[in-house]
Scaffold this active site. Sequence first.
Site, mmCIF file in Angstrom:
data_model
loop_
_atom_site.group_PDB
_atom_site.id
_atom_site.type_symbol
_atom_site.label_atom_id
_atom_site.label_comp_id
_atom_site.label_asym_id
_atom_site.label_seq_id
_atom_site.Cartn_x
_atom_site.Cartn_y
_atom_site.Cartn_z
ATOM 1 N N ARG A 11 0.869 -1.170 0.000
ATOM 2 C CA ARG A 11 0.000 0.000 0.000
ATOM 3 C C ARG A 11 0.905 1.219 0.000
ATOM 4 O O ARG A 11 1.975 1.217 0.632
ATOM 5 C CB ARG A 11 -0.886 0.006 1.247
ATOM 6 C CG ARG A 11 -1.788 1.226 1.304
ATOM 7 C CD ARG A 11 -2.549 1.338 2.609
ATOM 8 N NE ARG A 11 -3.355 2.552 2.595
ATOM 9 C CZ ARG A 11 -3.892 3.103 3.665
ATOM 10 N NH1 ARG A 11 -3.721 2.542 4.857
ATOM 11 N NH2 ARG A 11 -4.602 4.211 3.566
ATOM 12 N N HIS A 12 0.493 2.276 -0.692
ATOM 13 C CA HIS A 12 1.268 3.524 -0.684
ATOM 14 C C HIS A 12 1.471 4.015 0.750
ATOM 15 O O HIS A 12 0.696 3.703 1.655
ATOM 16 C CB HIS A 12 0.559 4.598 -1.509
ATOM 17 C CG HIS A 12 -0.789 4.971 -0.970
ATOM 18 N ND1 HIS A 12 -0.955 5.800 0.120
ATOM 19 C CD2 HIS A 12 -2.030 4.608 -1.348
ATOM 20 C CE1 HIS A 12 -2.228 5.940 0.382
ATOM 21 N NE2 HIS A 12 -2.921 5.218 -0.499
ATOM 22 N N GLN A 14 1.687 6.861 3.853
ATOM 23 C CA GLN A 14 0.707 7.857 4.299
ATOM 24 C C GLN A 14 0.791 9.107 3.422
ATOM 25 O O GLN A 14 1.882 9.568 3.083
ATOM 26 C CB GLN A 14 0.972 8.255 5.754
ATOM 27 C CG GLN A 14 -0.072 9.235 6.278
ATOM 28 C CD GLN A 14 0.371 9.939 7.545
ATOM 29 O OE1 GLN A 14 1.354 10.684 7.548
ATOM 30 N NE2 GLN A 14 -0.357 9.696 8.625
ATOM 31 N N THR A 15 -0.366 9.663 3.091
ATOM 32 C CA THR A 15 -0.415 10.907 2.325
ATOM 33 C C THR A 15 -0.836 12.054 3.234
ATOM 34 O O THR A 15 -1.296 11.851 4.361
ATOM 35 C CB THR A 15 -1.430 10.820 1.167
ATOM 36 O OG1 THR A 15 -2.747 10.700 1.721
ATOM 37 C CG2 THR A 15 -1.122 9.646 0.247
ATOM 38 N N GLU A 16 -0.701 13.264 2.703
ATOM 39 C CA GLU A 16 -1.159 14.445 3.438
ATOM 40 C C GLU A 16 -2.649 14.314 3.750
ATOM 41 O O GLU A 16 -3.095 14.661 4.842
ATOM 42 C CB GLU A 16 -0.857 15.701 2.621
ATOM 43 C CG GLU A 16 0.631 15.948 2.475
ATOM 44 C CD GLU A 16 0.981 16.960 1.398
ATOM 45 O OE1 GLU A 16 0.068 17.445 0.686
ATOM 46 O OE2 GLU A 16 2.182 17.263 1.271
ATOM 47 N N TRP A 17 -3.434 13.794 2.801
ATOM 48 C CA TRP A 17 -4.876 13.657 3.027
ATOM 49 C C TRP A 17 -5.190 12.520 3.993
ATOM 50 O O TRP A 17 -6.153 12.612 4.742
ATOM 51 C CB TRP A 17 -5.607 13.467 1.699
ATOM 52 C CG TRP A 17 -5.809 14.750 0.947
ATOM 53 C CD1 TRP A 17 -5.190 15.945 1.169
ATOM 54 C CD2 TRP A 17 -6.705 14.959 -0.143
ATOM 55 N NE1 TRP A 17 -5.628 16.878 0.279
ATOM 56 C CE2 TRP A 17 -6.557 16.306 -0.547
ATOM 57 C CE3 TRP A 17 -7.586 14.140 -0.837
ATOM 58 C CZ2 TRP A 17 -7.287 16.851 -1.598
ATOM 59 C CZ3 TRP A 17 -8.309 14.680 -1.887
ATOM 60 C CH2 TRP A 17 -8.167 16.025 -2.258
ATOM 61 N N ASN A 18 -4.396 11.431 3.975
ATOM 62 C CA ASN A 18 -4.580 10.398 5.001
ATOM 63 C C ASN A 18 -4.461 11.035 6.388
ATOM 64 O O ASN A 18 -5.269 10.768 7.280
ATOM 65 C CB ASN A 18 -3.527 9.298 4.916
ATOM 66 C CG ASN A 18 -3.665 8.337 3.754
ATOM 67 O OD1 ASN A 18 -2.660 7.798 3.295
ATOM 68 N ND2 ASN A 18 -4.873 8.099 3.260
ATOM 69 N N ARG A 64 0.235 8.916 -5.560
ATOM 70 C CA ARG A 64 0.762 8.420 -4.287
ATOM 71 C C ARG A 64 1.344 7.030 -4.421
ATOM 72 O O ARG A 64 2.334 6.698 -3.777
ATOM 73 C CB ARG A 64 -0.303 8.482 -3.193
ATOM 74 C CG ARG A 64 -1.591 7.717 -3.492
ATOM 75 C CD ARG A 64 -2.693 8.170 -2.533
ATOM 76 N NE ARG A 64 -3.950 7.461 -2.689
ATOM 77 C CZ ARG A 64 -4.952 7.851 -3.472
ATOM 78 N NH1 ARG A 64 -4.811 8.933 -4.242
ATOM 79 N NH2 ARG A 64 -6.085 7.170 -3.502
ATOM 80 N N GLU A 86 -7.343 3.207 -6.832
ATOM 81 C CA GLU A 86 -8.237 3.065 -5.683
ATOM 82 C C GLU A 86 -9.692 3.173 -6.144
ATOM 83 O O GLU A 86 -9.970 3.687 -7.231
ATOM 84 C CB GLU A 86 -7.914 4.141 -4.636
ATOM 85 C CG GLU A 86 -8.702 4.043 -3.350
ATOM 86 C CD GLU A 86 -8.501 2.734 -2.583
ATOM 87 O OE1 GLU A 86 -8.967 1.682 -3.062
ATOM 88 O OE2 GLU A 86 -7.894 2.769 -1.496
#
Length: 191
Positions: A11-12, A14-18, A64, A86
């Site tokens: 899985r990618h 963590q993103t800013e939106w996560n 991402r 996704e």
Amino acid sequence: MSEYPKIWLLRHGQTEWNAERRVQGQLESRLSPLGLEHAQRQAELMQPILSAENPPCYVSPLGRAQQTAEIALAGREFTTDARLAEVHAGDFQGHRLVDLEQDYPDIFARNTTPLDMFCAAPGGEGYERFHARTLDFLQTLSAPSVVVAHGLLGQVMRGIICGLDRSEQAKLSNGQGCVYVLEQRRETVLR
């Protein structure tokens, strides 16, 4: 139930939106500093596998996952496959979960897991189409492979391989910075 080749699923990071608890779906958000660390950890886990096995690598087209793949696969060539994107979360995309819960209380009351909630989003892809494209991708694999994709896609993919129904898929973990090894209808996790 079909038997699939061995898969190393990432899985990618963590993103800013996560971090903001904002729904991404098929919208874009960059990896956070923690997400970059997740991808680097995956690179450490994958290095001996990539060297020993030299598997083909497949990556979601979303930024991402592409960013994670560049780091985790240490510059190795990969194939971008649109079927690994996704789930399209329709009207939920770009909105914070706390706001959506206020705006769509009925959907949140009936759908208690992210997989169910995002698949119930108005204007979204829905579970059946999402499952079908994930299965379509799996059925094209003919050799052990690396897949870099997303949390909900990973739950569905892992569920298909392990013979789980939708409710069981929805309860699976969504780890970042690890590698899910899927083989002979079972999963193990490298951390």
